[in-house]
Motif scaffolding. Structure first.
Motif, PDB file in Angstrom:
ATOM      1  N   ALA A 157      77.556 -40.709  11.237  1.00 52.71           N
ATOM      2  CA  ALA A 157      76.900 -41.327  10.079  1.00 52.71           C
ATOM      3  C   ALA A 157      75.758 -42.240  10.519  1.00 52.71           C
ATOM      4  O   ALA A 157      74.667 -42.220   9.949  1.00 52.71           O
ATOM      5  CB  ALA A 157      77.921 -42.106   9.251  1.00 52.71           C
ATOM      6  N   ARG A 158      76.001 -43.019  11.545  1.00 50.32           N
ATOM      7  CA  ARG A 158      74.968 -43.948  12.038  1.00 50.32           C
ATOM      8  C   ARG A 158      73.778 -43.180  12.602  1.00 50.32           C
ATOM      9  O   ARG A 158      72.624 -43.545  12.354  1.00 50.32           O
ATOM     10  CB  ARG A 158      75.563 -44.867  13.097  1.00 50.32           C
ATOM     11  CG  ARG A 158      74.625 -45.901  13.610  1.00 50.32           C
ATOM     12  CD  ARG A 158      74.282 -46.911  12.537  1.00 50.32           C
ATOM     13  NE  ARG A 158      73.414 -47.915  13.114  1.00 50.32           N
ATOM     14  CZ  ARG A 158      72.468 -48.532  12.460  1.00 50.32           C
ATOM     15  NH1 ARG A 158      72.272 -48.291  11.185  1.00 50.32           N
ATOM     16  NH2 ARG A 158      71.717 -49.416  13.051  1.00 50.32           N
ATOM     17  N   GLN A 194      77.138 -49.580  14.010  1.00 46.79           N
ATOM     18  CA  GLN A 194      77.052 -50.817  13.251  1.00 46.79           C
ATOM     19  C   GLN A 194      78.344 -51.596  13.448  1.00 46.79           C
ATOM     20  O   GLN A 194      79.393 -50.998  13.678  1.00 46.79           O
ATOM     21  CB  GLN A 194      76.791 -50.575  11.775  1.00 46.79           C
ATOM     22  CG  GLN A 194      77.079 -49.212  11.265  1.00 46.79           C
ATOM     23  CD  GLN A 194      76.670 -49.029   9.823  1.00 46.79           C
ATOM     24  OE1 GLN A 194      75.585 -49.375   9.414  1.00 46.79           O
ATOM     25  NE2 GLN A 194      77.572 -48.487   9.060  1.00 46.79           N
ATOM     26  N   TRP A 229      77.293 -41.589   5.721  1.00 45.42           N
ATOM     27  CA  TRP A 229      78.744 -41.532   5.614  1.00 45.42           C
ATOM     28  C   TRP A 229      79.176 -40.330   4.780  1.00 45.42           C
ATOM     29  O   TRP A 229      80.111 -39.624   5.143  1.00 45.42           O
ATOM     30  CB  TRP A 229      79.295 -42.829   5.037  1.00 45.42           C
ATOM     31  CG  TRP A 229      80.785 -42.829   5.027  1.00 45.42           C
ATOM     32  CD1 TRP A 229      81.587 -42.757   3.933  1.00 45.42           C
ATOM     33  CD2 TRP A 229      81.654 -42.832   6.154  1.00 45.42           C
ATOM     34  NE1 TRP A 229      82.910 -42.745   4.311  1.00 45.42           N
ATOM     35  CE2 TRP A 229      82.982 -42.790   5.671  1.00 45.42           C
ATOM     36  CE3 TRP A 229      81.442 -42.876   7.530  1.00 45.42           C
ATOM     37  CZ2 TRP A 229      84.082 -42.787   6.511  1.00 45.42           C
ATOM     38  CZ3 TRP A 229      82.543 -42.871   8.365  1.00 45.42           C
ATOM     39  CH2 TRP A 229      83.851 -42.825   7.862  1.00 45.42           C
ATOM     40  N   ARG A 236      83.257 -39.920  13.083  1.00 46.56           N
ATOM     41  CA  ARG A 236      82.554 -39.935  11.792  1.00 46.56           C
ATOM     42  C   ARG A 236      81.552 -41.085  11.717  1.00 46.56           C
ATOM     43  O   ARG A 236      80.431 -40.916  11.250  1.00 46.56           O
ATOM     44  CB  ARG A 236      83.552 -40.087  10.646  1.00 46.56           C
ATOM     45  CG  ARG A 236      84.235 -38.818  10.225  1.00 46.56           C
ATOM     46  CD  ARG A 236      85.208 -39.122   9.102  1.00 46.56           C
ATOM     47  NE  ARG A 236      85.695 -37.920   8.449  1.00 46.56           N
ATOM     48  CZ  ARG A 236      86.726 -37.906   7.631  1.00 46.56           C
ATOM     49  NH1 ARG A 236      87.379 -39.035   7.345  1.00 46.56           N
ATOM     50  NH2 ARG A 236      87.112 -36.781   7.068  1.00 46.56           N
ATOM     51  N   CYS A 237      81.961 -42.258  12.166  1.00 45.57           N
ATOM     52  CA  CYS A 237      81.078 -43.428  12.128  1.00 45.57           C
ATOM     53  C   CYS A 237      79.838 -43.214  12.992  1.00 45.57           C
ATOM     54  O   CYS A 237      78.723 -43.546  12.579  1.00 45.57           O
ATOM     55  CB  CYS A 237      81.824 -44.678  12.603  1.00 45.57           C
ATOM     56  SG  CYS A 237      83.087 -45.246  11.451  1.00 45.57           S
ATOM     57  N   GLU A 283      83.855 -52.039  10.079  1.00 46.78           N
ATOM     58  CA  GLU A 283      84.646 -50.845   9.791  1.00 46.78           C
ATOM     59  C   GLU A 283      83.871 -49.555  10.033  1.00 46.78           C
ATOM     60  O   GLU A 283      84.429 -48.543  10.422  1.00 46.78           O
ATOM     61  CB  GLU A 283      85.135 -50.898   8.339  1.00 46.78           C
ATOM     62  CG  GLU A 283      85.956 -49.713   7.900  1.00 46.78           C
ATOM     63  CD  GLU A 283      87.226 -49.482   8.714  1.00 46.78           C
ATOM     64  OE1 GLU A 283      87.683 -48.331   8.770  1.00 46.78           O
ATOM     65  OE2 GLU A 283      87.755 -50.444   9.305  1.00 46.78           O
ATOM     66  N   ARG A 284      82.549 -49.560   9.828  1.00 45.95           N
ATOM     67  CA  ARG A 284      81.751 -48.347   9.993  1.00 45.95           C
ATOM     68  C   ARG A 284      81.240 -48.189  11.428  1.00 45.95           C
ATOM     69  O   ARG A 284      80.434 -47.312  11.701  1.00 45.95           O
ATOM     70  CB  ARG A 284      80.566 -48.357   9.017  1.00 45.95           C
ATOM     71  CG  ARG A 284      80.949 -48.156   7.565  1.00 45.95           C
ATOM     72  CD  ARG A 284      81.181 -46.717   7.185  1.00 45.95           C
ATOM     73  NE  ARG A 284      80.077 -45.843   7.444  1.00 45.95           N
ATOM     74  CZ  ARG A 284      79.015 -45.694   6.676  1.00 45.95           C
ATOM     75  NH1 ARG A 284      78.909 -46.373   5.562  1.00 45.95           N
ATOM     76  NH2 ARG A 284      78.061 -44.862   7.010  1.00 45.95           N
ATOM     77  N   GLY A 285      81.694 -49.004  12.333  1.00 50.39           N
ATOM     78  CA  GLY A 285      81.293 -48.870  13.727  1.00 50.39           C
ATOM     79  C   GLY A 285      82.326 -49.449  14.661  1.00 50.39           C
ATOM     80  O   GLY A 285      82.024 -50.321  15.471  1.00 50.39           O
ATOM     81  N   HIS A 333      87.941 -41.193  13.125  1.00 50.05           N
ATOM     82  CA  HIS A 333      87.163 -42.144  12.316  1.00 50.05           C
ATOM     83  C   HIS A 333      85.924 -42.610  13.094  1.00 50.05           C
ATOM     84  O   HIS A 333      84.819 -42.702  12.538  1.00 50.05           O
ATOM     85  CB  HIS A 333      88.022 -43.339  11.907  1.00 50.05           C
ATOM     86  CG  HIS A 333      87.272 -44.376  11.150  1.00 50.05           C
ATOM     87  ND1 HIS A 333      86.790 -44.178   9.876  1.00 50.05           N
ATOM     88  CD2 HIS A 333      86.887 -45.627  11.500  1.00 50.05           C
ATOM     89  CE1 HIS A 333      86.154 -45.259   9.463  1.00 50.05           C
ATOM     90  NE2 HIS A 333      86.202 -46.160  10.437  1.00 50.05           N
TER      91      HIS A 333
END
Length: 192
Positions: free
Chosen positions: A145-146, A118, A165, A141-142, A121-123, A138
């Motif tokens: 989570a995705r 995404q 997440w 983790r992203c 910040e989350r991708g 990080h």
């Protein structure tokens, strides 16, 4: 000795070989979020490197032409468009018929599922030259989570969506990053 090159030059999103060899269901994990410009202009540095390495040093004019004409970027853009088209189709569909610019795809439809990071910040996009363990951790983790959010949206008991997440924080706890940083801080033994 046969020269070798990075797969990025011929198959930037490595799914075509799987399809050519008969795969009927393909999962593509993309490391870049949607909306990223994949057909940017080639820099002078890239042109000089391509000429100097492929044309002058390796005497591979066909490879130099491939790079000069940005055929690797054209293939990447073509693959993104095809994957986006596949994503528009519902899960109930029997797949899509693949037609590549370089020629026809397999005779049977193929199920293509993509997982793209995404934006934001989350991708985050991570540079090929990134060495900061925290940044890389990080991004791992992203990506995890995705993938959870796309591939297992209702796997939780009761049919409520999983929080990718939260699961990423459990599977990849901070202690892993702390261990990595501690091992990187240790002095390296000198060769004898």
């Amino acid at each position: 000795a046969e020269p070798h090159a990075d797969a990025l030059l011929w198959e930037p999103i490595p799914y075509r070989l799987a399809v050519r060899e008969g795969a009927t269901h393909v999962l593509v994990l993309r490391t870049r979020p949607d909306g990223v410009n994949v057909v940017r202009r080639q820099s002078i540095f890239e042109r000089l490197i391509a000429w100097r390495f492929f044309e002058r040093k390796m005497r591979m004019p066909h490879m130099y032409k491939h790079m000069r004409d940005q055929q690797h970027r054209q293939r990447y853009a073509e693959d993104i468009l095809l994957l986006n088209e596949a994503a528009k189709q519902s899960q109930a569909d029997s797949g899509i018929h693949i037609r590549w610019r370089s020629g026809p795809g397999p005779p049977e439809p193929v199920q293509l599922c993509q997982v793209a990071l995404q934006p934001g910040e989350r991708g985050p996009e991570v540079s090929n030259l990134q060495t900061d363990a925290g940044e890389i951790f990080h991004a791992v983790r992203c990506g995890f989570a995705r993938a959870v959010e796309v591939l297992a949206p209702l796997a939780h008991e009761g049919g409520s969506p999983l929080d990718g997440w939260q699961l990423a924080l459990e599977v990849f706890p901070d202690s892993i990053l702390e261990e990595v940083r501690a091992s990187m801080a240790k002095p390296k033994p000198k060769p004898t």
